[in-house]
Design a protein around this motif. Structure first.
Motif, short mmCIF file in Angstrom:
data_model
loop_
_atom_site.label_atom_id
_atom_site.label_comp_id
_atom_site.label_asym_id
_atom_site.label_seq_id
_atom_site.Cartn_x
_atom_site.Cartn_y
_atom_site.Cartn_z
N LEU A 48 0.87 -1.17 0.00
CA LEU A 48 0.00 0.00 0.00
C LEU A 48 0.91 1.22 0.00
CD1 LEU A 48 -2.88 1.18 0.32
CD2 LEU A 48 -2.57 0.98 2.77
N VAL A 49 0.69 2.14 -0.94
CA VAL A 49 1.51 3.34 -1.05
C VAL A 49 0.63 4.55 -0.78
CG1 VAL A 49 3.00 4.73 -2.53
CG2 VAL A 49 3.02 2.25 -2.74
N SER A 54 2.34 16.42 3.57
CA SER A 54 3.10 16.53 4.82
C SER A 54 2.98 15.23 5.61
CB SER A 54 2.59 17.70 5.66
OG SER A 54 1.31 17.41 6.18
N GLU A 55 3.93 15.09 6.53
CA GLU A 55 3.94 13.88 7.36
C GLU A 55 2.74 13.85 8.30
OE1 GLU A 55 7.15 11.54 10.16
OE2 GLU A 55 7.89 12.97 8.67
N MET A 56 2.28 15.01 8.75
CA MET A 56 1.12 15.07 9.62
C MET A 56 -0.13 14.56 8.89
SD MET A 56 -0.59 18.33 11.54
CE MET A 56 -1.50 18.89 10.12
N LYS A 57 -0.32 15.00 7.66
CA LYS A 57 -1.45 14.54 6.85
C LYS A 57 -1.34 13.05 6.58
CE LYS A 57 -3.36 18.63 5.37
NZ LYS A 57 -4.46 19.08 6.17
N LEU A 58 -0.13 12.58 6.35
CA LEU A 58 0.11 11.16 6.10
C LEU A 58 -0.32 10.33 7.31
CD1 LEU A 58 2.03 9.50 3.82
CD2 LEU A 58 3.23 9.09 5.93
N ASN A 59 0.05 10.81 8.50
CA ASN A 59 -0.34 10.09 9.72
C ASN A 59 -1.85 10.08 9.90
OD1 ASN A 59 2.31 9.47 10.36
ND2 ASN A 59 2.59 11.31 11.58
N GLN A 60 -2.52 11.18 9.52
CA GLN A 60 -3.98 11.22 9.61
C GLN A 60 -4.61 10.20 8.66
OE1 GLN A 60 -4.77 15.34 8.72
NE2 GLN A 60 -4.82 15.91 10.89
N ILE A 61 -4.06 10.07 7.47
CA ILE A 61 -4.57 9.09 6.50
C ILE A 61 -4.38 7.67 7.03
CG2 ILE A 61 -4.26 8.13 4.19
CD1 ILE A 61 -3.47 10.99 3.30
N PRO A 87 10.63 11.57 1.61
CA PRO A 87 10.21 12.65 0.71
C PRO A 87 10.32 12.21 -0.75
CG PRO A 87 12.29 13.17 1.79
CD PRO A 87 11.84 11.87 2.33
N SER A 88 9.32 12.60 -1.54
CA SER A 88 9.31 12.26 -2.96
C SER A 88 8.86 13.50 -3.73
CB SER A 88 8.35 11.09 -3.19
OG SER A 88 8.17 10.87 -4.57
N VAL A 92 5.25 13.58 0.49
CA VAL A 92 5.85 12.63 1.43
C VAL A 92 5.19 11.29 1.15
CG1 VAL A 92 6.15 12.03 3.85
CG2 VAL A 92 6.19 14.41 3.16
N ARG A 93 6.00 10.27 0.91
CA ARG A 93 5.51 8.95 0.54
C ARG A 93 5.78 7.94 1.63
NH1 ARG A 93 7.86 5.77 -3.76
NH2 ARG A 93 6.01 4.61 -4.25
#
Length: 163
Positions: A48-49, A54-61, A87-88, A92-93
């Protein structure tokens, strides 16, 4: 002789459902308005990618994904969240492998745990699963109860109960 198998498999249809529900929820959230979000499930690779700004949004997802997975009846231990985001470009990936099958080390831990219970059962490693057999079904059910309570860092399912 009664026996059952202990496996660690992810139902990819349920994972797909959880990912689709997560996509819909993220699309409807106000805090993700005009935010690039990529949620890609690679079923063949069990990967799953997730990519966002941002890293904060990534953690929320990831939090939404985990809660939706639990609602689908999945054990959240199928997701290997140990990999750090990278970072990509502007995004942020994070690649999240989906665990499917027991590794040799995990199977050995499981067999050792079952033997330490002191019940009259035999546990053996067969490919990516552990087969447990014994003379009494009650002993097998006791093994299942203990394994469900055990603090393993991988998901377990109990299949093929034969008496």
């Amino acid at each position: 002789m009664p026996s059952f198998d202990i496996v660690s498999r992810a139902d990819m249809q349920l994972v797909d459902n959880a990912v689709n529900i997560t996509r819909k929820e993220i699309a409807n959230r106000f805090d993700f308005k005009d935010v690039p979000v990529e949620l890609d499930l690679r079923k063949k690779d069990y990967m799953l990618v997730i990519a966002t700004e941002s890293e904060m949004k990534l953690n929320q997802i990831v939090d939404v994904l985990l809660s939706r997975s639990m609602r689908q009846g999945l054990d959240i231990k199928i997701y290997d969240l140990s990999k750090a985001p990278e970072p990509s470009g502007k995004l942020v990936r994070k690649e999240i492998p989906i665990r499917n099958g027991l590794s040799q080390e995990e199977a050995k831990k499981l067999v050792k745990y079952i033997k330490e219970l002191g019940l009259k059962v035999q546990a053996s490693v067969m490919d990516d699963m552990v087969r447990v057999s014994g003379k009494k079904i009650d002993d097998l059910q006791t093994v299942i109860q203990h394994c469900k309570k055990a603090p393993f860092d991988f998901a377990l399912q109990f299949v093929n109960m034969k008496s």
